[in-house]
Scaffold this motif. Structure first.
Motif, mmCIF file in Angstrom:
data_model
loop_
_atom_site.group_PDB
_atom_site.id
_atom_site.type_symbol
_atom_site.label_atom_id
_atom_site.label_comp_id
_atom_site.label_asym_id
_atom_site.label_seq_id
_atom_site.Cartn_x
_atom_site.Cartn_y
_atom_site.Cartn_z
ATOM 1 N N ILE A 209 0.831 -1.212 0.000
ATOM 2 C CA ILE A 209 0.000 0.000 0.000
ATOM 3 C C ILE A 209 0.863 1.259 0.000
ATOM 4 N N THR A 210 0.592 2.145 -0.936
ATOM 5 C CA THR A 210 1.218 3.468 -0.941
ATOM 6 C C THR A 210 0.126 4.484 -0.640
ATOM 7 N N LEU A 211 0.313 5.224 0.454
ATOM 8 C CA LEU A 211 -0.702 6.212 0.861
ATOM 9 C C LEU A 211 -0.300 7.603 0.372
ATOM 10 N N PHE A 212 -1.229 8.270 -0.285
ATOM 11 C CA PHE A 212 -1.030 9.669 -0.686
ATOM 12 C C PHE A 212 -2.033 10.518 0.089
ATOM 13 N N THR A 213 -1.569 11.504 0.857
ATOM 14 C CA THR A 213 -2.504 12.427 1.515
ATOM 15 C C THR A 213 -2.396 13.799 0.854
ATOM 16 N N GLY A 214 -3.418 14.619 1.037
ATOM 17 C CA GLY A 214 -3.459 15.920 0.354
ATOM 18 C C GLY A 214 -3.465 15.721 -1.157
ATOM 19 N N ALA A 215 -4.026 14.588 -1.584
ATOM 20 C CA ALA A 215 -3.903 14.201 -2.996
ATOM 21 C C ALA A 215 -5.274 13.991 -3.629
ATOM 22 N N GLU A 216 -5.410 14.413 -4.855
ATOM 23 C CA GLU A 216 -6.665 14.127 -5.565
ATOM 24 C C GLU A 216 -6.411 13.874 -7.037
ATOM 25 N N ILE A 217 -7.295 13.050 -7.613
ATOM 26 C CA ILE A 217 -7.188 12.729 -9.034
ATOM 27 C C ILE A 217 -7.788 13.886 -9.826
ATOM 28 N N ILE A 218 -7.008 14.424 -10.751
ATOM 29 C CA ILE A 218 -7.516 15.555 -11.536
ATOM 30 C C ILE A 218 -7.829 15.171 -12.987
ATOM 31 N N GLU A 219 -7.307 14.037 -13.410
ATOM 32 C CA GLU A 219 -7.625 13.577 -14.773
ATOM 33 C C GLU A 219 -7.679 12.062 -14.798
ATOM 34 N N LYS A 220 -8.538 11.532 -15.650
ATOM 35 C CA LYS A 220 -8.582 10.078 -15.847
ATOM 36 C C LYS A 220 -8.696 9.782 -17.325
ATOM 37 N N GLY A 221 -7.858 8.876 -17.801
ATOM 38 C CA GLY A 221 -7.966 8.429 -19.194
ATOM 39 C C GLY A 221 -7.910 6.911 -19.211
ATOM 40 N N GLY A 222 -7.827 6.337 -20.412
ATOM 41 C CA GLY A 222 -7.741 4.890 -20.537
ATOM 42 C C GLY A 222 -9.035 4.206 -20.156
ATOM 43 N N SER A 223 -8.946 2.908 -19.933
ATOM 44 C CA SER A 223 -10.148 2.160 -19.602
ATOM 45 C C SER A 223 -9.780 0.962 -18.732
ATOM 46 N N ILE A 224 -10.766 0.136 -18.441
ATOM 47 C CA ILE A 224 -10.579 -1.003 -17.532
ATOM 48 C C ILE A 224 -9.275 -1.750 -17.831
ATOM 49 N N GLY A 225 -8.548 -2.046 -16.781
ATOM 50 C CA GLY A 225 -7.275 -2.751 -16.939
ATOM 51 C C GLY A 225 -6.099 -1.802 -17.040
ATOM 52 N N ASN A 226 -6.348 -0.624 -17.633
ATOM 53 C CA ASN A 226 -5.274 0.347 -17.857
ATOM 54 C C ASN A 226 -5.786 1.778 -17.764
ATOM 55 N N PHE A 227 -6.265 2.162 -16.593
ATOM 56 C CA PHE A 227 -6.672 3.559 -16.390
ATOM 57 C C PHE A 227 -5.410 4.403 -16.197
ATOM 58 N N LYS A 228 -5.362 5.543 -16.854
ATOM 59 C CA LYS A 228 -4.247 6.489 -16.655
ATOM 60 C C LYS A 228 -4.788 7.617 -15.791
ATOM 61 N N ILE A 229 -4.254 7.764 -14.595
ATOM 62 C CA ILE A 229 -4.758 8.832 -13.728
ATOM 63 C C ILE A 229 -3.645 9.826 -13.414
ATOM 64 N N LYS A 230 -4.058 11.082 -13.309
ATOM 65 C CA LYS A 230 -3.124 12.157 -12.954
ATOM 66 C C LYS A 230 -3.464 12.583 -11.530
ATOM 67 N N LEU A 231 -2.454 12.532 -10.666
ATOM 68 C CA LEU A 231 -2.662 12.810 -9.249
ATOM 69 C C LEU A 231 -1.996 14.127 -8.878
#
Lengths: 642, 135
Positions: free
Chosen positions: A211-233
């Motif tokens: 587990i890697t915990l990110f605090t003060g963090a939010e997803i601002i973009e999502k691309g891709g699809s099931i199996g390979n979502f590309k997220i920008k944090l």
């Protein structure tokens, strides 16, 4: 072309047949060329109906299947599996959605709905006639799950996934973990506080290598699809150095001159711009609330751990599935709603914080509290407002709070102005215990609720009590506690980024509340906890474990079987112009020379089946399986044939 | 029983499985009503619509065709909006040549939660087509 097609039209109890004349639909398609059998069924998804379809495919040697029922998002997999079990390739099955797109959408027009259902089934028959058998394509899936929200649901899901060997990115928007449970100093029916529960869970996730915990963090973009979502944090800094001096940080909090309303205590206290919500909070480093910090420099004078040079970070991550557990907000009463705005009217969450702060005597605004009036269903089961739902947790939470006040303070008198107590299941014993303590229960209908008014310096709560034949009863209260329900998060921007649909209650919506309760229509995105609707901790953890299992099933093998819906080139008519290769976003189309002729070739393992190459081909040499000219044009003709 | 609205215009909608279909489904779930003579064919992506399919719809008697486009939410990439737009432009030119009013082909981005937007589009488009018929 298929010529032994089985057609099954579902009543869905009455969800379809209340608005669509299902028998008329059945009869309208039974004589279409190629249709072997046309039947209606009360529940197509029921075991007995599935068995009938199975037997019909076997016995009548059906070569095509049409099921007209709810959205394919719900039962496409069910009937695909029936077809496969019976030996019929599942791509010879076409689904007609006559519930969401017909009976429910046109419940105001039964005749129109029936005609539309007939056309939808005709179009499906036209489509299945031209269908061909296909085999699935396998793709690699990231064995990583992003869990959004480190409240009790998110942390429990993260731990479960990590224990199963999946890498987890646990993403929390706040600087500290625990969510709403961290605000609870006592939990109903367990000998552990909310803070202790959060601490125990934090320790488990903190030491977990997966587990890697990110605090003060939010997803601002999502691309891709099931199996390979590309997220920008986006990660907002705490402005505190990694190796910090705890004593100096305590001094920094002391000297900070900024005071703002403390959200953690529901605004009944103030906190500093450099803060921790409570001493044992995790992660243990404080954070600087940069929006309210005046940069006066006082903290830097006494603490070497402050670092205002820290910058916002953007991380690009790839994950196989996203589990959303973003929780709820407590309802905030409107001005004058049951006396809201008076100095002795508080909400239940505020009252629970007050109890935690008062030791021997229950004191609020300098006055000792003896007479407490609880008003139930504030912001829930609304007659005029949007919140029509019951918030589930509040009756039990209030009764348990009342027990605690009796145990902690002397001579407390409590009056419960309710609309029917809902302590379902095992929680009923708490209702019994409160009744034994002598609390008074007064009940009203939703259209004639209790009222709160000031008479001089007295606060009077009045109700026409239906338990005593509508006798008007008045209570003078030292404190009025509004039992506020749950609402969807006010800042639900993550829902917009992930595009998770919401229901009429504005909470996130599952595909099916009974059969697929943690999946969303966005393949690969699951939901858990109170972001889906009001839940207590037990129910939140139940749904978190369910969502974790579902997300696990997506990523666990590192491989997903995808629909073999890909493009193919007609080698006879293709003359290679290159437009298809330009249009393909995946570089799946290449120039090859075959028998002395330049033509396009589709790389089957790279093609994603988007179809962007189809319309650009000037010689119309590209077709896509499942969406061929024959299939689409036959469907158009069938729809048009009225 | 109310009228089926047989004199109302027929609209063919090309929707997309992952993006606009959920919005159209949710419109039903929320009982947001729109004219029933709206017929839906789902595709993986709105930039997969062939102009010949649109022309076929008009030749078969549809009064209007609506592309419920993926827009910027397209799971297949950012180019979807431009590509779908180009198909619409190209097809509208073809319609013009055939003497069909290009405005009878419409496109709007319908995201997975845009149920109200979809219903509004269907009502407006139907109203437009009714006016076209009566004028």
């Amino acid at each position: 072309m298929k010529n032994k097609i089985g057609v099954y039209i579902c009543h869905c109890g009455g969800n379809i047949s209340d608005y669509v004349d299902v028998e008329k639909v059945r009869d309208a398609v039974k004589d279409i060329e190629g249709v072997e059998i046309s039947v209606d069924t009360m529940f197509a998804c029921a075991d007995s109906s599935q068995k009938q379809i199975f037997n019909d495919i076997k016995e009548k040697q059906l070569d095509g299947l049409v099921v007209a029922s709810c959205s394919p998002k719900l039962h496409y997999p069910t009937f695909s599996a029936v077809a496969e079990r019976a030996g019929l390739n599942k791509y010879n099955y076409v689904h007609a959605n006559i519930r969401e797109q017909v009976s429910w959408a046109h419940s105001d027009n039964k005749l129109g709905a029936t005609e539309k259902a007939i056309q939808a089934v005709k179009a499906a028959i036209a489509g299945v006639k031209e269908s061909i058998s296909l085999e699935p394509i396998k793709i690699k899936s990231q064995k990583i799950v992003a869990v959004i929200g480190a409240g009790v649901a998110g942390m429990r899901a993260a731990k479960e996934l990590a224990d199963l060997g999946v890498k987890v990115y646990l993403i929390e928007r706040e600087y500290f973990v625990g969510g709403r449970v961290a605000q609870l100093d006592y939990l109903c029916r367990v000998q552990e506080t909310g803070k202790e529960l959060v601490t125990r869970m934090y320790e488990a996730i903190h030491k977990h290598e997966n587990i890697t915990l990110f605090t003060g963090a939010e997803i601002i973009e999502k691309g891709g699809s099931i199996g390979n979502f590309k997220i920008k944090l986006k990660i907002t800094p705490r402005y505190i150095k990694k190796d910090c001096n705890e004593d100096e940080l305590k001094k920094a909090i002391e000297v900070c001159p900024v005071e703002v309303d403390d959200d953690f205590n529901f605004n009944i206290t103030k906190r500093k711009a450099i803060y921790k919500n409570y001493p044992s909070e995790y992660p243990q480093k404080p954070a600087i609330d940069i929006k309210n910090c005046t940069r006066c420099g006082e903290c830097e004078k006494v603490c070497s751990s402050i670092d205002f040079n820290q910058k916002e970070e953007i991380l690009d991550l790839t994950v196989g599935s996203i589990l959303t557990a973003t929780g709820f907000d407590p309802y905030r009463p409107k001005e004058n709603e049951f006396g809201w705005g008076l100095d002795n009217v508080v909400t239940l969450p505020q009252f629970r914080r007050i109890i935690n702060m008062c030791d021997d005597k229950l004191i609020y605004n300098g006055k000792e509290i003896k007479e407490i009036a609880y008003i139930y269903c504030v912001g829930s089961r609304q007659v005029d407002g949007e919140n029509k739902y019951c918030s589930r947790y509040c009756c039990t939470a209030t009764l348990y709070t009342s027990i605690l006040t009796h145990k902690k303070y002397k001579n407390i008198h409590a009056y419960h102005f309710n609309r029917g107590i809902r302590t379902y299941g095992k929680q009923e014993v708490i209702y019994d215990e409160v009744s034994q303590l002598g609390d008074i229960f007064l009940q009203s209908y939703e259209y004639d609720p209790a009222t709160v008014e000031k008479q001089g310096d007295k606060t009077i709560v009045k109700v026409k009590d239906i338990l005593t034949n509508n006798t008007e009863i008045e209570v003078e209260a030292d404190l009025v506690v509004l039992v506020t329900g749950m609402e969807p998060r006010k800042d639900n921007s993550i829902g917009d980024v992930l595009k998770i649909p919401k229901g009429r209650d504005r909470f996130y919506n599952e595909i099916h509340m009974k059969l697929r309760p943690v999946e969303t229509v966005i393949d690969g995105i699951t939901i858990a906890g109170a972001c889906q609707g009001p839940k207590n901790i037990l129910e939140s953890v139940n749904s978190a474990l369910s969502a974790a299992t579902k997300s696990y099933s997506i990523v666990n093998t590192g491989e997903l079987a995808l629909e073999p819906i890909i493009a193919s080139v007609n080698e006879d008519t293709c003359t290679w112009c290159g437009l298809c290769a330009d249009a393909c976003p995946y570089d799946a189309i290449e120039l090859i020379n075959k028998n002395g002729k330049d033509i396009a070739e589709i790389n089957k393992s790279v093609c994603k089946g988007c179809g962007m190459c189809l319309p650009v081909c000037e010689s119309d040499s590209i077709e896509m399986s499942g969406f061929t000219n024959n299939i689409i044009e036959n469907m158009i003709s069938a729809y048009a044939d009225i | 029983m109310s009228s089926s609205g047989k004199d109302m215009p027929k609209i063919l909608v090309f929707s997309t499985e992952k993006i606009s279909d959920p919005a159209i489904d949710m419109a039903g779930l929320l009982k947001l009503h729109y004219p029933p003579r709206v017929y839906i064919i789902s595709l993986p992506c709105s930039s997969a619509v062939k102009p010949r399919w649109i022309l076929k719809a008009f030749s078969e008697g549809f009064d209007g065709v609506f592309i419920a486009a993926d827009g910027t939410d397209c799971p297949y990439g950012e180019s979807c909006t431009d590509k779908t737009g180009a198909i619409i432009k190209q097809t509208q030119d073809m319609l013009k040549e055939k003497g069909i009013e290009p405005a009878k082909l419409r496109m709007a981005a319908i995201c997975s939660i845009c149920s109200e937007a979809f219903v509004k589009q269907m009502k407006n488009f139907t109203e437009y087509l009714v006016n076209q018929k009566t004028n």
